[in-house]
Design an enzyme around this catalytic site. Structure first.
Site, PDB file in Angstrom:
ATOM      1  N   ARG A   1      21.208  34.287  -2.365  1.00 23.80           N
ATOM      2  CA  ARG A   1      20.452  33.889  -1.427  1.00 23.80           C
ATOM      3  C   ARG A   1      21.696  32.458  -1.358  1.00 23.80           C
ATOM      4  O   ARG A   1      22.188  32.006  -2.212  1.00 23.80           O
ATOM      5  CB  ARG A   1      19.319  33.236  -2.569  1.00 23.80           C
ATOM      6  CG  ARG A   1      18.028  31.839  -2.209  1.00 23.80           C
ATOM      7  CD  ARG A   1      17.702  31.510  -0.977  1.00 23.80           C
ATOM      8  NE  ARG A   1      16.996  30.551  -0.480  1.00 23.80           N
ATOM      9  CZ  ARG A   1      17.397  29.349  -0.100  1.00 23.80           C
ATOM     10  NH1 ARG A   1      18.998  29.266   0.091  1.00 23.80           N
ATOM     11  NH2 ARG A   1      16.306  28.785   0.002  1.00 23.80           N
TER      12      ARG A   1
ATOM     13  N   GLU B   1      10.400  30.650   7.096  1.00 29.46           N
ATOM     14  CA  GLU B   1       9.953  31.748   6.358  1.00 29.46           C
ATOM     15  C   GLU B   1       9.331  32.808   7.476  1.00 29.46           C
ATOM     16  O   GLU B   1       9.126  32.116   8.960  1.00 29.46           O
ATOM     17  CB  GLU B   1       8.801  31.709   5.483  1.00 29.46           C
ATOM     18  CG  GLU B   1       8.584  33.084   4.738  1.00 29.46           C
ATOM     19  CD  GLU B   1       9.881  33.535   4.502  1.00 29.46           C
ATOM     20  OE1 GLU B   1      10.151  34.758   3.750  1.00 29.46           O
ATOM     21  OE2 GLU B   1       9.918  32.178   3.231  1.00 29.46           O
TER      22      GLU B   1
ATOM     23  N   ARG C   1      18.475  36.675  -7.428  1.00 27.94           N
ATOM     24  CA  ARG C   1      19.604  36.696  -6.038  1.00 27.94           C
ATOM     25  C   ARG C   1      20.766  35.976  -6.695  1.00 27.94           C
ATOM     26  O   ARG C   1      20.661  35.116  -7.495  1.00 27.94           O
ATOM     27  CB  ARG C   1      19.039  35.668  -5.501  1.00 27.94           C
ATOM     28  CG  ARG C   1      17.851  36.914  -4.576  1.00 27.94           C
ATOM     29  CD  ARG C   1      17.054  36.053  -3.277  1.00 27.94           C
ATOM     30  NE  ARG C   1      16.681  34.431  -3.942  1.00 27.94           N
ATOM     31  CZ  ARG C   1      15.559  33.755  -3.040  1.00 27.94           C
ATOM     32  NH1 ARG C   1      14.892  34.322  -1.842  1.00 27.94           N
ATOM     33  NH2 ARG C   1      15.202  32.944  -3.691  1.00 27.94           N
TER      34      ARG C   1
END
Length: 199
Positions: free
Chosen positions: A88, A96, A140
């Site tokens: 990330r 998104e 992440r």
């Protein structure tokens, strides 16, 4: 006695110099003169290097990696040291496109395409941030992504209008000032999502 006093004075001068250096603060001003940036090339053995200053900002450890897949504008899969990392990217949020619980957001496909153009198959440097966790609650890896010749991906995405600055839990990243300045420039010019999407 005179020599003793001279030694004490010299010692105090050295301690003062060290204390002054140790108390130096970092700046988020993008106009601050840059130190030589760290990259995979400066670490001939590969692997992780220690923190460095970039444009006056103290940043974390670096690791060379290869981008194996772009997930969306702010998430990639990279291979580093034989390990696949879901990364990330720090400091930004892009519209998104892949969340099954959300519709595709305005300028999401363009942000993803920008990430593909910039990062697909590229050798990059992953960098931690000393004021952020190294992983998020989803497992992440939290990293900056840097490219030779281009620099920091987060700043480039913000400057192009593909991403907005992102602050998690009121704890800004060390490059927050640079990212915010890049986004402000894009907003003023109406680039990318700033011109295409309702704000």
């Amino acid at each position: 006695m005179r020599h003793h006093r001279i030694r004490i004075a010299a010692s105090l001068a050295g301690i003062t110099a060290l204390a002054t250096a140790g108390c130096a603060t970092t700046s988020l001003d993008p106009a601050t003169p840059a130190a030589a940036p760290s990259s995979a090339a400066s670490n001939p053995q590969g692997g992780v290097t220690t923190g460095h200053r970039q444009r006056g900002v103290l940043t974390g450890h670096t690791e060379p990696a290869t981008v194996t897949r772009v997930v969306d504008g702010d998430t990639i899969i990279a291979e580093a040291g034989g390990t696949q990392l879901r990364v990330r990217i720090l400091g930004i949020d892009t519209p998104e496109t892949v969340d099954p619980d959300q519709p595709t957001q305005c300028y999401g496909p363009e942000a993803s395409q920008f990430a593909h153009q910039m990062l697909d198959g590229k050798t990059v440097t992953l960098r931690t941030d000393p004021v952020q966790d190294t992983a998020d609650r989803y497992g992440r890896a939290l990293r900056y992504v840097e490219l030779d010749g281009t620099g920091d991906y987060s700043i480039a995405a913000a400057r192009g209008g593909y991403a907005k600055p992102y602050v998690y839990h009121d704890n800004p990243v060390r490059k927050a000032g640079q990212i915010a300045a890049a986004a402000a420039d894009a907003r003023t010019a109406g680039r990318g999502l700033w011109g295409a999407c309702p704000q």
